[in-house]
Design a protein around this motif. Structure first.
Motif, PDB file in Angstrom:
ATOM      1  N   ASP A  44      47.966  -8.614  12.998  1.00  0.00           N
ATOM      2  CA  ASP A  44      49.257  -9.175  12.600  1.00  0.00           C
ATOM      3  C   ASP A  44      49.241  -9.794  11.202  1.00  0.00           C
ATOM      4  O   ASP A  44      50.246 -10.285  10.724  1.00  0.00           O
ATOM      5  CB  ASP A  44      49.767 -10.180  13.630  1.00  0.00           C
ATOM      6  CG  ASP A  44      48.828 -11.352  13.857  1.00  0.00           C
ATOM      7  OD1 ASP A  44      47.868 -11.541  13.082  1.00  0.00           O
ATOM      8  OD2 ASP A  44      49.056 -12.095  14.825  1.00  0.00           O
ATOM      9  N   ASN A  55      46.767 -14.371  20.205  1.00  0.00           N
ATOM     10  CA  ASN A  55      47.719 -13.258  20.239  1.00  0.00           C
ATOM     11  C   ASN A  55      47.740 -12.610  18.868  1.00  0.00           C
ATOM     12  O   ASN A  55      48.537 -12.989  18.016  1.00  0.00           O
ATOM     13  CB  ASN A  55      49.111 -13.734  20.639  1.00  0.00           C
ATOM     14  CG  ASN A  55      50.087 -12.580  20.809  1.00  0.00           C
ATOM     15  OD1 ASN A  55      49.849 -11.478  20.347  1.00  0.00           O
ATOM     16  ND2 ASN A  55      51.190 -12.830  21.474  1.00  0.00           N
ATOM     17  N   ASN A  58      51.069 -11.135  17.118  1.00  0.00           N
ATOM     18  CA  ASN A  58      52.187 -11.995  16.745  1.00  0.00           C
ATOM     19  C   ASN A  58      51.739 -12.940  15.631  1.00  0.00           C
ATOM     20  O   ASN A  58      50.921 -13.825  15.861  1.00  0.00           O
ATOM     21  CB  ASN A  58      52.636 -12.802  17.967  1.00  0.00           C
ATOM     22  CG  ASN A  58      53.846 -13.665  17.692  1.00  0.00           C
ATOM     23  OD1 ASN A  58      54.143 -14.016  16.554  1.00  0.00           O
ATOM     24  ND2 ASN A  58      54.542 -14.040  18.736  1.00  0.00           N
TER      25      ASN A  58
END
Length: 70
Positions: A44, A55, A58
């Motif tokens: 990301d 995560n 994200n």
């Protein structure tokens, strides 16, 4: 014929493959950098990667982002 090599056998020739050593026929690249998601440790692009980033799909979730109560 070096231009036609496909080392990872994903159907994308190495000179056009964003991860020539990891199979990734869809060429997914979440953070639009030079590395495809199949071989990018920071998918990301938030500057943190697993296991510290819980995560990595994200950019709003990482150890570098301030936590906001909700």
């Amino acid at each position: 014929v070096v231009d036609l090599l496909d080392v990872d056998n994903d159907g994308v020739v190495d000179i056009r493959d964003n991860c020539p050593n990891a199979s990734n026929a869809n060429q997914a690249n979440l953070d639009a950098d030079a590395l495809g998601d199949a071989c990018d440790p920071d998918q990301d692009g938030d500057g943190s990667n697993a296991p510290a980033d819980c995560n990595d799909r994200n950019p709003n979730i990482s150890p570098a982002v301030r936590e906001v109560c909700n």
